[in-house]
Design a protein around this motif. Sequence first.
Motif, PDB file in Angstrom:
ATOM      1  N   UNK A  15       0.815  -1.224   0.000  1.00  0.00           N
ATOM      2  CA  UNK A  15       0.000   0.000   0.000  1.00  0.00           C
ATOM      3  C   UNK A  15       0.842   1.265   0.000  1.00  0.00           C
ATOM      4  N   UNK A  16       1.993   1.211  -0.683  1.00  0.00           N
ATOM      5  CA  UNK A  16       2.860   2.382  -0.764  1.00  0.00           C
ATOM      6  C   UNK A  16       2.602   3.145  -2.057  1.00  0.00           C
ATOM      7  N   UNK A  17       2.943   4.443  -2.112  1.00  0.00           N
ATOM      8  CA  UNK A  17       2.745   5.212  -3.343  1.00  0.00           C
ATOM      9  C   UNK A  17       3.509   4.600  -4.518  1.00  0.00           C
ATOM     10  N   UNK A  18       2.978   4.798  -5.725  1.00  0.00           N
ATOM     11  CA  UNK A  18       3.605   4.205  -6.921  1.00  0.00           C
ATOM     12  C   UNK A  18       4.266   5.245  -7.811  1.00  0.00           C
ATOM     13  N   UNK A  19       4.541   6.452  -7.277  1.00  0.00           N
ATOM     14  CA  UNK A  19       5.211   7.482  -8.069  1.00  0.00           C
ATOM     15  C   UNK A  19       6.673   7.086  -8.301  1.00  0.00           C
ATOM     16  N   UNK A  20       7.108   7.166  -9.547  1.00  0.00           N
ATOM     17  CA  UNK A  20       8.478   6.782  -9.865  1.00  0.00           C
ATOM     18  C   UNK A  20       9.493   7.842  -9.436  1.00  0.00           C
ATOM     19  N   UNK A  21       9.075   9.093  -9.381  1.00  0.00           N
ATOM     20  CA  UNK A  21       9.995  10.155  -8.961  1.00  0.00           C
ATOM     21  C   UNK A  21      10.386   9.901  -7.501  1.00  0.00           C
ATOM     22  N   UNK A  22      11.641   9.616  -7.247  1.00  0.00           N
ATOM     23  CA  UNK A  22      12.166   9.281  -5.921  1.00  0.00           C
ATOM     24  C   UNK A  22      11.476   8.035  -5.348  1.00  0.00           C
ATOM     25  N   UNK A  23      11.126   7.106  -6.233  1.00  0.00           N
ATOM     26  CA  UNK A  23      10.400   5.920  -5.798  1.00  0.00           C
ATOM     27  C   UNK A  23      11.269   4.756  -5.387  1.00  0.00           C
ATOM     28  N   UNK A  24      12.598   4.812  -5.647  1.00  0.00           N
ATOM     29  CA  UNK A  24      13.429   3.666  -5.275  1.00  0.00           C
ATOM     30  C   UNK A  24      13.644   3.636  -3.779  1.00  0.00           C
ATOM     31  N   UNK A  25      13.799   2.424  -3.260  1.00  0.00           N
ATOM     32  CA  UNK A  25      13.792   2.203  -1.813  1.00  0.00           C
ATOM     33  C   UNK A  25      15.168   1.768  -1.301  1.00  0.00           C
ATOM     34  N   UNK A  26      15.359   2.012  -0.003  1.00  0.00           N
ATOM     35  CA  UNK A  26      16.453   1.470   0.786  1.00  0.00           C
ATOM     36  C   UNK A  26      15.804   0.738   1.953  1.00  0.00           C
ATOM     37  N   UNK A  27      16.232  -0.481   2.241  1.00  0.00           N
ATOM     38  CA  UNK A  27      15.640  -1.283   3.303  1.00  0.00           C
ATOM     39  C   UNK A  27      16.679  -1.575   4.377  1.00  0.00           C
ATOM     40  N   UNK A  28      16.227  -1.631   5.630  1.00  0.00           N
ATOM     41  CA  UNK A  28      17.141  -1.976   6.722  1.00  0.00           C
ATOM     42  C   UNK A  28      16.328  -2.472   7.908  1.00  0.00           C
ATOM     43  N   UNK A  29      16.706  -3.627   8.454  1.00  0.00           N
ATOM     44  CA  UNK A  29      16.088  -4.128   9.675  1.00  0.00           C
ATOM     45  C   UNK A  29      16.872  -3.651  10.897  1.00  0.00           C
ATOM     46  N   UNK A  30      16.152  -3.346  11.970  1.00  0.00           N
ATOM     47  CA  UNK A  30      16.839  -3.113  13.232  1.00  0.00           C
ATOM     48  C   UNK A  30      17.043  -4.452  13.935  1.00  0.00           C
ATOM     49  N   UNK A  31      17.670  -4.435  15.096  1.00  0.00           N
ATOM     50  CA  UNK A  31      18.010  -5.677  15.775  1.00  0.00           C
ATOM     51  C   UNK A  31      16.790  -6.445  16.271  1.00  0.00           C
ATOM     52  N   UNK A  32      15.630  -5.774  16.341  1.00  0.00           N
ATOM     53  CA  UNK A  32      14.399  -6.440  16.770  1.00  0.00           C
ATOM     54  C   UNK A  32      13.575  -6.970  15.595  1.00  0.00           C
ATOM     55  N   UNK A  33      14.052  -6.736  14.379  1.00  0.00           N
ATOM     56  CA  UNK A  33      13.338  -7.243  13.214  1.00  0.00           C
ATOM     57  C   UNK A  33      12.372  -6.268  12.592  1.00  0.00           C
ATOM     58  N   UNK A  34      12.297  -5.036  13.090  1.00  0.00           N
ATOM     59  CA  UNK A  34      11.465  -4.025  12.442  1.00  0.00           C
ATOM     60  C   UNK A  34      12.118  -3.609  11.129  1.00  0.00           C
ATOM     61  N   UNK A  35      11.322  -3.449  10.096  1.00  0.00           N
ATOM     62  CA  UNK A  35      11.827  -3.103   8.770  1.00  0.00           C
ATOM     63  C   UNK A  35      11.636  -1.613   8.509  1.00  0.00           C
ATOM     64  N   UNK A  36      12.740  -0.921   8.229  1.00  0.00           N
ATOM     65  CA  UNK A  36      12.726   0.505   7.927  1.00  0.00           C
ATOM     66  C   UNK A  36      12.873   0.696   6.418  1.00  0.00           C
ATOM     67  N   UNK A  37      12.177   1.703   5.874  1.00  0.00           N
ATOM     68  CA  UNK A  37      12.283   2.014   4.450  1.00  0.00           C
ATOM     69  C   UNK A  37      11.892   3.460   4.221  1.00  0.00           C
ATOM     70  N   UNK A  38      12.262   3.989   3.067  1.00  0.00           N
ATOM     71  CA  UNK A  38      11.993   5.382   2.727  1.00  0.00           C
ATOM     72  C   UNK A  38      10.874   5.485   1.699  1.00  0.00           C
ATOM     73  N   UNK A  39      10.182   6.606   1.729  1.00  0.00           N
ATOM     74  CA  UNK A  39       9.254   6.988   0.659  1.00  0.00           C
ATOM     75  C   UNK A  39       9.629   8.413   0.264  1.00  0.00           C
ATOM     76  N   UNK A  40      10.270   8.568  -0.893  1.00  0.00           N
ATOM     77  CA  UNK A  40      10.721   9.885  -1.319  1.00  0.00           C
ATOM     78  C   UNK A  40       9.587  10.779  -1.779  1.00  0.00           C
ATOM     79  N   UNK A  41       9.851  12.089  -1.805  1.00  0.00           N
ATOM     80  CA  UNK A  41       8.862  13.053  -2.311  1.00  0.00           C
ATOM     81  C   UNK A  41       8.635  12.824  -3.803  1.00  0.00           C
ATOM     82  N   UNK A  42       7.405  12.959  -4.299  1.00  0.00           N
ATOM     83  CA  UNK A  42       7.099  12.681  -5.709  1.00  0.00           C
ATOM     84  C   UNK A  42       7.362  13.887  -6.612  1.00  0.00           C
ATOM     85  N   UNK A  43       8.439  14.628  -6.332  1.00  0.00           N
ATOM     86  CA  UNK A  43       8.629  15.919  -6.979  1.00  0.00           C
ATOM     87  C   UNK A  43      10.019  16.439  -6.645  1.00  0.00           C
TER      88      UNK A  43
END
Length: 372
Positions: free
Chosen positions: A137-165
């Motif tokens: 359910x994340x935005x599908x705008x290609x402008x700044x749409x590429x992601x970086x993923x990282x888990x913390x030590x507890x298993x929570x998943x962090x990611x970015x949603x860039x501005x569409x502009x």
Amino acid sequence: MKIFILLIINFYIIFFSVSISSQNLNDLVLEPGFKISIFADNLDSPRQMAEGKNGTIFVGERNGQVIALIDSDKNGQADSKIIVANNLTYSTGVSLFDGDLYFSEISKIWKIENIEQWISSYNSDSGMPKKILVIDNLPNDKWHGWKWLKHDQDGNLYFNVGAPCNVCLSDNPQFASILKFNNDDLVYVAKGVRNSVGFDFHPSSNQLFFTDNGRDWLGDDSPSCELNRVDFEGQFFGFPFKHASAVMDPEFGKMNSGYDFIDPILELGAHVAPTGVSFYNGTMFPKQMQNNLFVALHGSWNRSTKVGYKLIRVEFDEQGNVVNAKDFVSGWLKNEKVSGRPSAPMIKKDGSLLLSDDKANVIYRITYSEQA
């Protein structure tokens, strides 16, 4: 070196030997004692990497697939490549947790369970491994749409949603943020973040440090791209009202945002385009490099003279404040000509550093020896 290729379609596997002809390594300048070589070449816009327990290197390739690289003879060069997912859109982000491989598209995040077990046990009837949808359910705008993923030590998943502009306000609060996926809930870790394509947790404090790409079209030297530190969840880092430490936006800067702005802990320079980052927690490099942050400056595209195109090393004090920042590897930019664009560093378990380059389509391996 001649490249030998054996393609087995059912396995989606390509065996190859590495050729260093794809990049003139002699042009690159490193800190004393360090050597650089090619870990893998003939890739397709490699971005973020992650290492499995068995030493498999997983790579998100921006043009649509996720691959596994295997150095079976442990000589510092990958000798086989396996495609583990394909037909993706901007598949840049990868992260491993508890044996499962997570990878991104613009609007989705997937996982493959027990990925290294699949790699070690496939047979003649194997197809692609099963992928499981984690977030859709994340935005599908290609402008700044590429992601970086990282888990913390507890298993929570962090990611970015860039501005569409370049610079704008949006009704969707997911834009311009770093989010955390926790028990099916999305938590806002950082807001007002134009386009972060790199973040990592400090090895001692576990605080999140992230880069942010500054807005365009305010001149060659303004505003600076940023390195930031999250002191508590929900902090607001300025976009689109304020950029860098003191640049108010000409369109949005006079508006009352309702937020207190958090300034960057380091200005990296205008248009240098920071992407991947990685804290050093290995034992191969000199002891004084422990907990240093390596930051890839992908390089400018809209400046009258080019800047960036290097890997820098940032030193901190015990409070997480910047003490020093210096070039670690440079030389991809010479006389306004660009031979490579470093995109993401990753620290291997053996203490060496891998660095992806999505222009030269290679992954470098950087090692240290006092005798070098």
